[in-house]
Scaffold this motif. Structure first.
Motif, mmCIF file in Angstrom:
data_model
loop_
_atom_site.group_PDB
_atom_site.id
_atom_site.type_symbol
_atom_site.label_atom_id
_atom_site.label_comp_id
_atom_site.label_asym_id
_atom_site.label_seq_id
_atom_site.Cartn_x
_atom_site.Cartn_y
_atom_site.Cartn_z
ATOM 1 N N ARG A 1 1.044 3.975 -2.954
ATOM 2 C CA ARG A 1 0.672 5.355 -2.642
ATOM 3 C C ARG A 1 1.736 6.321 -3.131
ATOM 4 N NH1 ARG A 1 0.442 4.846 2.508
ATOM 5 N NH2 ARG A 1 -1.556 3.760 2.376
ATOM 6 N N THR B 1 -8.185 6.125 -9.300
ATOM 7 C CA THR B 1 -8.213 5.554 -7.952
ATOM 8 C C THR B 1 -8.529 4.067 -7.975
ATOM 9 O OG1 THR B 1 -8.909 7.678 -7.018
ATOM 10 C CG2 THR B 1 -9.315 5.712 -5.689
ATOM 11 N N GLU C 1 -6.485 0.858 -6.384
ATOM 12 C CA GLU C 1 -7.128 -0.011 -5.399
ATOM 13 C C GLU C 1 -7.094 -1.469 -5.848
ATOM 14 O OE1 GLU C 1 -10.980 1.711 -5.006
ATOM 15 O OE2 GLU C 1 -10.337 3.245 -3.566
ATOM 16 N N HIS C 2 -7.369 -1.707 -7.121
ATOM 17 C CA HIS C 2 -7.312 -3.073 -7.643
ATOM 18 C C HIS C 2 -5.888 -3.630 -7.565
ATOM 19 C CE1 HIS C 2 -11.083 -2.061 -10.228
ATOM 20 N NE2 HIS C 2 -11.410 -2.438 -9.015
ATOM 21 N N GLN D 1 -3.512 -2.734 -5.469
ATOM 22 C CA GLN D 1 -3.172 -2.992 -4.071
ATOM 23 C C GLN D 1 -3.751 -4.314 -3.596
ATOM 24 O OE1 GLN D 1 -3.773 0.331 -1.371
ATOM 25 N NE2 GLN D 1 -4.265 -1.052 0.308
ATOM 26 N N GLN D 2 -5.010 -4.579 -3.940
ATOM 27 C CA GLN D 2 -5.648 -5.820 -3.523
ATOM 28 C C GLN D 2 -4.980 -7.027 -4.170
ATOM 29 O OE1 GLN D 2 -8.374 -5.959 -1.231
ATOM 30 N NE2 GLN D 2 -7.675 -8.092 -1.205
ATOM 31 N N ALA E 1 0.825 -1.211 0.000
ATOM 32 C CA ALA E 1 0.000 0.000 0.000
ATOM 33 C C ALA E 1 0.859 1.261 0.000
ATOM 34 C CB ALA E 1 -0.935 0.000 1.211
#
Length: 210
Positions: A100, A188, A192-193, A195-196, A96
């Motif tokens: 970021r 965004t 997010e995808h 990171q997951q 993460a």
């Protein structure tokens, strides 16, 4: 305190930040050799003479840009490898934090990448002095988890290399990703995808309790 002193300091900080912002973008786009002091001054909206007052040489400006990049990156990563924490939590937090940085500082990431791709001719000593100790500290934490049976036996150095590659690509190769996704830029949801997915992949690969 003299209010005029504060005003002068504020103006200086704003101008220096404008110079560094312009320089970061140009060094990322054109590399060290392809960037001129005149081009940076023009991008920052000041005269070349004024810029040279703050940074007397291109080398000094480039060094400061890379120092700021590394300061930001290392500050974000400094406290992630906690031996007492759950390995899955640490690995997800690491992913993460790196993503970021890629999202918030893409030009800074690209400047650093271009310097390394070019053989780290200007910044190799600083990388050895500052990045290598942090890497070795993280490796020690991972090896301690391996010894305790908390994660699988893997090459911790290459695990970190893989994490860097997967996360930094979202800054350094975002233009290619955007082309594949047929959109102007990553958004965004893309981060997010990522990171997951990256978090899941790494945790499933190395954390024994998952």
């Amino acid at each position: 305190m003299d209010i005029h002193v504060n005003d002068s300091s504020t103006r200086r900080d704003k101008l220096e930040n404008a110079i560094l912002g312009a320089a970061t973008r140009l060094f990322a786009e054109c590399g060290f050799e392809g960037t001129s002091i005149a081009a940076v001054a023009e991008r920052a909206g000041i005269s070349k003479q004024n810029l040279l007052y703050y940074f007397p040489t291109k080398n000094a400006l480039y060094q400061r840009v890379l120092d700021d990049v590394l300061d930001d990156w290392l500050e974000r990563m400094a406290h992630l490898a906690d031996p007492a924490a759950e390995p899955a939590d640490v690995l997800r937090a690491y992913v993460a934090a790196k993503l970021r940085f890629s999202r918030e500082q893409p030009w800074a990431s690209r400047v650093y990448a271009m310097e390394v791709i070019g053989g780290a001719k200007f910044y190799g000593d600083q990388i050895r002095a500052r990045v290598v100790p942090l890497l070795r500290r993280d490796i020690e934490v991972f090896e301690g988890w391996m010894a305790d049976g908390r994660i699988a036996r893997v090459d911790a150095t290459h695990l970190l290399f893989a994490l860097w590659a997967m996360t930094q690509s979202y800054a350094d190769f975002s233009a290619q990703m955007a082309l594949v996704l047929d959109k102007p830029e990553l958004d965004t949801g893309d981060f997010e995808h990522a990171q997951q997915l990256i978090g899941d992949m790494v945790v499933r690969a190395v954390v024994t309790s998952v």
